[in-house]
Design an enzyme around this catalytic site. Structure first.
Site, PDB file in Angstrom:
ATOM      1  N   TYR A  32     -18.114  -9.915 130.377  1.00  0.00           N
ATOM      2  CA  TYR A  32     -17.120 -10.792 129.679  1.00  0.00           C
ATOM      3  C   TYR A  32     -16.032 -11.360 130.580  1.00  0.00           C
ATOM      4  O   TYR A  32     -14.912 -10.500 130.664  1.00  0.00           O
ATOM      5  CB  TYR A  32     -16.693 -10.232 128.469  1.00  0.00           C
ATOM      6  N   TRP A  38     -10.466 -11.519 119.675  1.00  0.00           N
ATOM      7  CA  TRP A  38     -10.004 -10.086 118.790  1.00  0.00           C
ATOM      8  C   TRP A  38      -9.974  -8.987 119.791  1.00  0.00           C
ATOM      9  O   TRP A  38      -9.371  -8.127 119.664  1.00  0.00           O
ATOM     10  CB  TRP A  38     -11.075  -9.845 117.909  1.00  0.00           C
ATOM     11  N   ASP A  39     -10.626  -9.027 121.003  1.00  0.00           N
ATOM     12  CA  ASP A  39     -10.597  -8.178 121.920  1.00  0.00           C
ATOM     13  C   ASP A  39      -9.265  -7.925 122.221  1.00  0.00           C
ATOM     14  O   ASP A  39      -8.554  -6.888 122.655  1.00  0.00           O
ATOM     15  CB  ASP A  39     -11.461  -8.442 123.308  1.00  0.00           C
ATOM     16  N   TYR A  85     -20.709 -16.746 132.866  1.00  0.00           N
ATOM     17  CA  TYR A  85     -20.931 -16.608 131.518  1.00  0.00           C
ATOM     18  C   TYR A  85     -21.535 -17.661 131.018  1.00  0.00           C
ATOM     19  O   TYR A  85     -21.591 -18.901 131.469  1.00  0.00           O
ATOM     20  CB  TYR A  85     -19.540 -16.224 130.843  1.00  0.00           C
ATOM     21  N   GLY A 171     -17.902 -11.697 115.258  1.00  0.00           N
ATOM     22  CA  GLY A 171     -17.662 -10.498 116.313  1.00  0.00           C
ATOM     23  C   GLY A 171     -18.791  -9.501 116.592  1.00  0.00           C
ATOM     24  O   GLY A 171     -18.946  -8.724 117.394  1.00  0.00           O
ATOM     25  N   ASP A 173     -22.263  -9.897 116.770  1.00  0.00           N
ATOM     26  CA  ASP A 173     -23.144 -11.150 116.951  1.00  0.00           C
ATOM     27  C   ASP A 173     -24.542 -11.052 116.430  1.00  0.00           C
ATOM     28  O   ASP A 173     -25.106 -12.123 115.532  1.00  0.00           O
ATOM     29  CB  ASP A 173     -23.216 -11.209 118.457  1.00  0.00           C
ATOM     30  N   ARG A 209     -29.699  -6.311 124.048  1.00  0.00           N
ATOM     31  CA  ARG A 209     -28.575  -7.604 123.686  1.00  0.00           C
ATOM     32  C   ARG A 209     -29.267  -8.131 122.726  1.00  0.00           C
ATOM     33  O   ARG A 209     -30.509  -8.043 122.355  1.00  0.00           O
ATOM     34  CB  ARG A 209     -28.427  -8.326 125.254  1.00  0.00           C
ATOM     35  N   TYR A 366     -27.043  -3.243 120.457  1.00  0.00           N
ATOM     36  CA  TYR A 366     -25.983  -3.882 120.463  1.00  0.00           C
ATOM     37  C   TYR A 366     -25.405  -3.835 118.853  1.00  0.00           C
ATOM     38  O   TYR A 366     -25.108  -2.544 118.588  1.00  0.00           O
ATOM     39  CB  TYR A 366     -26.226  -5.314 120.642  1.00  0.00           C
ATOM     40  N   TRP A 367     -25.561  -4.886 117.956  1.00  0.00           N
ATOM     41  CA  TRP A 367     -25.081  -4.723 116.782  1.00  0.00           C
ATOM     42  C   TRP A 367     -25.766  -4.183 115.752  1.00  0.00           C
ATOM     43  O   TRP A 367     -25.366  -4.443 114.480  1.00  0.00           O
ATOM     44  CB  TRP A 367     -23.953  -5.995 116.251  1.00  0.00           C
ATOM     45  N   GLU A 410     -19.125   0.050 125.938  1.00  0.00           N
ATOM     46  CA  GLU A 410     -19.139  -0.951 124.854  1.00  0.00           C
ATOM     47  C   GLU A 410     -19.498  -0.571 123.621  1.00  0.00           C
ATOM     48  O   GLU A 410     -18.813  -0.663 122.588  1.00  0.00           O
ATOM     49  CB  GLU A 410     -19.812  -2.226 125.290  1.00  0.00           C
TER      50      GLU A 410
HETATM   51  C1  2M8 Z   1     -19.412  -9.990 122.183  1.00  0.00           C
HETATM   52  O1  2M8 Z   1     -19.560 -11.277 122.083  1.00  0.00           O
HETATM   53  C2  2M8 Z   1     -19.943 -12.372 122.955  1.00  0.00           C
HETATM   54  C3  2M8 Z   1     -19.677 -13.405 122.330  1.00  0.00           C
HETATM   55  O2  2M8 Z   1     -18.415 -13.952 121.782  1.00  0.00           O
HETATM   56  C4  2M8 Z   1     -21.170 -12.139 123.698  1.00  0.00           C
HETATM   57  O3  2M8 Z   1     -21.961 -11.433 123.377  1.00  0.00           O
HETATM   58  O4  2M8 Z   1     -21.285 -12.861 124.811  1.00  0.00           O
HETATM   59  C5  2M8 Z   1     -19.171  -9.328 120.939  1.00  0.00           C
HETATM   60  O5  2M8 Z   1     -19.513  -7.978 120.878  1.00  0.00           O
HETATM   61  C6  2M8 Z   1     -17.737  -9.649 120.522  1.00  0.00           C
HETATM   62  O6  2M8 Z   1     -17.232  -8.933 119.464  1.00  0.00           O
HETATM   63  C7  2M8 Z   1     -16.856  -9.538 121.496  1.00  0.00           C
HETATM   64  O7  2M8 Z   1     -15.615  -9.910 121.329  1.00  0.00           O
HETATM   65  C8  2M8 Z   1     -17.395 -10.106 122.857  1.00  0.00           C
HETATM   66  C9  2M8 Z   1     -16.452  -9.779 124.160  1.00  0.00           C
HETATM   67  O8  2M8 Z   1     -16.196  -8.082 124.105  1.00  0.00           O
HETATM   68  O9  2M8 Z   1     -18.496  -9.627 123.188  1.00  0.00           O
END
Ligand code: 2M8
Length: 725
Positions: A32, A38-39, A85, A171, A173, A209, A366-367, A410
């Site tokens: 990223y 929010w980060d 990205y 957040g 995803d 992912r 991931y989530w 993460e």
């Molecule tokens: C993740 O989300 C981004 C898109 O916003 C991605 O997967 O590319 C999520 O974990 C999100 O909550 C977080 O803010 C971001 C950056 O850490 O990554």
């Protein structure tokens, strides 16, 4: 600070330093590479403990990209990092909107609004809060604009609940909750704009992912937004994904509370955010509550129904104080079940993002299952808000040990703790710093000095010199006294939460009756109590209640340290003798052992009270003696019949709480200072190791101590003397 925490706080700061771009912090080094909404809030909270200037800059940089309609974008792109990205500005095409900021590259969606919370913390943690006031004044209207945008554009029915229109806005995803609305979207993949995923280049395993099917839908939605030129009214009419999410709305409600307080600090009227707090909390508590699941669920505005998928996000409303007491209780039971890792459940890190019992639970994706630091950081505070301290402590324990043991990843595997996704992840580092500071650093006095001075100053207070005598005969006194203590326990102690409601207790008739009974102790001979078990229970109960009695009588509000020599000076007259809390603990229950840092034993060689000493010492008493502080044992009533079983439970609870951290990778264990102070009672260091091995539930932790018995390094955790109120 314990050395290990100090070391890891330094590591965490180094991660934030390395991810600093000069104006803000990247969430991670490569996956990223831009600034995320929010980060940055979480990162600013971490930095607020040691670098106010950068914490402020983090937030300011983000708000420089705020849209003119108040929306705060999910990503602010760094022009120098483009190309790594997806999707980037060429795909978002936010210039189609008249609201997009000129000269800034952003995405066209938003994220959970944690920023007011971060801003309040920056002020609270600043060494010179007054110097932060200009920042507060400058940022407050922008925060207000952001919230006003959410209520204005994202809450068309004016319910107090705002909708998200893309999973990235949540957040979380690829949370299983979004499967339902995403799979319903029947998209023609052939007509999707061409795109290449970049995220998969940065992770070890693509199965960790979101899937390609998910990405197609993410892209479909972005394409839809740009076709609508980011006009909210148009999007609302056509968007197949419009969800009122408990996570987003909880953060909004909690951030409103911060806005109210910020308004107070800078002398603005808090009326608007106050009305938002009420409205949103109420709406979460009613509309998003799923009666049959004991959980908050997301509400789908397209189908007009709750999405019955239970993820960790459903526990978050605790953080905003949205649930009723009854809902909180039911939520707690759900949270504290094997679905999400129960208290003391072995081989399990709290709390996984999805119900571990569900077929779709995925330990590494991931989530869809792993443990996330930010979610747990919020839930732990929510649990504290409702008084579920034990559970909050155990979450906190995991939040600290996961990064120390497995790295600042993460996200983490709930069963073996493996770190996944990006290493050197900024919010993991930032919230680690916050946790260490919040929970282990509240007390600035050194424990050594504190204990050393403990008994040598202050005035003696005999608490049972009142005139009114009890009506029960002296032969019934012990029984009546224990019954009375049990009543106090039932009415005013929350044993599960380890707390005492001093306010209610103070003026109650139950407490008045107890005080009258203690006057009777002046004519009581403790030798009348039969059997070792009865004696242990009697003295533990009396110790625990003298502490509560003294806290109330002396009007202590924050910590027993407010009264110099508290434990040595608060006393009951019992028969011919006077006993302080220290006499009961060290003289009787510890068989006249020296308190830590004191050169003297409580009873001199000829002290007649020596006849009451209980030998041999049962080390489990240390998990039953309540000293009115947050770090000591949760208060309970001990019964002569069952006292051994109760002591077993008390010891087990303590050893498996955040007072004992096992760090196999570092060959270290971090344990409560109680073990250091009473090492002798446990039979020295060997005894402590054996005790831990006996009581630890986690098999791997047990085996680790056994296998490394000789070279194990033991460090001690800071003791929190704040009141268990
Ligand atoms: C993740 O989300 C981004 C898109 O916003 C991605 O997967 O590319 C999520 O974990 C999100 O909550 C977080 O803010 C971001 C950056 O850490 O990554």
């Amino acid at each position: 600070m314990s050395r290990i925490f100090a070391d890891y706080v330094e590591k965490a700061k180094k991660i934030l330093e390395d991810n600093w771009t000069g104006t803000s912090t990247k969430p991670s080094p490569s996956l990223y590479p831009h600034q995320w909404n929010w980060d940055s809030g979480f990162i600013a909270i971490g930095r607020s403990h040691y670098d106010t200037a950068r914490a402020i800059q983090e937030i300011e940089t983000l708000f420089e990209a705020q849209w003119s309609n108040g929306m705060l974008p999910q990503i602010v792109f760094n022009p120098e990092e483009l190309g790594h990205y997806f999707p980037e500005p060429d795909f978002w095409q936010t210039e189609r909107s008249p609201n997009a900021p000129k000269g800034k590259l952003t995405s066209g969606i938003t994220m959970p609004p944690v920023h007011a919370i971060a801003v309040e913390k920056i002020y609270q943690h600043a060494l010179r809060p007054r110097r932060v006031l200009p920042f507060l004044k400058e940022i407050y209207p922008k925060l207000l604009d952001l919230h006003a945008y959410l209520y204005g554009e994202r809450d068309p029915a004016k319910e107090g609940l705002v909708y998200i229109r893309h999973p990235w806005e949540s957040g979380i995803d690829n949370s299983p909750t979004w499967d339902v609305p995403l799979r319903r979207m029947n998209i023609d993949t052939a007509s999707l704009p061409h795109y290449t995923r970049m995220d998969l280049k940065h992770v070890a395993d693509p199965s960790m992912r979101p899937s390609d099917e998910d990405y197609d839908r993410y892209v479909y939605l972005v394409d839809l937004f740009r076709q609508c030129n980011y006009d909210e009214a148009t999007i609302r009419e056509t968007c197949p994904f419009l969800i009122q999410d408990p996570l987003f709305n909880t953060i909004l409600a909690r951030a409103n509370e911060s806005l109210v307080r910020i308004a107070g600090i800078i002398g603005e009227s808090p009326d608007v955010p106050k009305s938002w707090v009420k409205k949103t909390s109420k709406a979460i508590g009613t509309k998003l509550w799923h009666q049959d699941h004991d959980m908050f669920d997301a509400f789908d505005l397209v189908t007009h129904e709750l999405i019955e998928v239970d993820t960790a996000a459903g526990f978050l409303p605790l953080w905003a104080g949205a649930p009723s007491r009854d809902q909180a209780r039911r939520l707690y039971d759900h949270l504290n079940s094997s679905s999400f890792c129960a208290l003391h459940q072995g081989n399990c890190f709290t709390i996984p993002n999805y119900d571990t019992k569900k077929e779709e639970y995925d330990h590494a994706n991931y989530w869809r299952g792993p443990v996330w630091i930010n979610i747990n950081w919020m839930i732990a505070q929510g649990l504290r808000r409702y008084g579920y301290t034990l559970k909050a402590d155990s979450i906190q324990k995991d939040l600290l040990q996961l990064p120390i043991r497995f790295g600042f990843y993460e996200y983490f595997d709930s069963s073996d703790g493996s770190g996944y996704g990006s290493d050197n992840f900024s919010w993991t580092a930032a919230l680690f710093i916050d946790l260490v500071n919040e929970f282990y650093e509240q007390d600035t006095t050194s424990a050594g000095i504190r204990s050393g001075l403990k008994g040598f100053f202050g005035e003696e207070t005999v608490l049972n010199d009142g005139d009114e005598m009890p009506s029960c005969g002296i032969q019934n006194l012990a029984g009546e006294l224990m019954r009375s203590i049990r009543t106090l326990r039932d009415r005013f102690y929350n044993t599960e939460r380890g707390l005492v409601d001093y306010e209610q207790l103070k003026d109650s008739h139950e407490y008045r009756s107890y005080r009258v009974l203690t006057n009777g102790l002046r004519q009581f001979n403790p030798e009348m109590i039969m059997g070792r078990k009865g004696k242990i229970a009697f003295w533990i109960n009396l110790y625990n209640t003298i502490v509560v009695d003294a806290i109330v009588t002396l009007g202590i509000t924050a910590s027993v340290k407010e009264v110099p020599g508290f434990f040595r000076n608060v006393k009951y007259r019992i028969g011919k003798y006077v006993f302080s809390a220290d006499d009961i603990e060290h003289g009787i229950l510890r068989s006249n052992a020296r308190p830590f840092f004191s050169p003297l034993r409580p009873f001199s060689p000829r002290d007649p009270r020596k006849r009451f000493m209980l030998f041999p010492v049962d080390p489990r008493i240390h998990f039953a003696l309540v000293c009115g502080s947050r770090s000591c044992a949760p208060i309970d009533y001990y019964d002569g019949e069952t006292v051994y079983d109760q002591l077993e439970v008390a010891a087990k609870s303590f050893v498996n709480s955040s007072e004992v951290l096992i760090l196999p990778e570092l060959k270290k264990i971090l344990i409560s200072e109680i073990f250091r102070w009473y090492e002798k009672d446990f039979g020295g260091l060997r005894g402590i190791k054996d005790f831990l091995t006996d009581y630890l539930v986690d098999l791997r932790a047990k085996n680790f101590i056994r296998d490394n018995y000789r070279d194990l390094v033991i460090e001690y955790l800071h003791y929190d003397w704040n009141l268990n109120r």
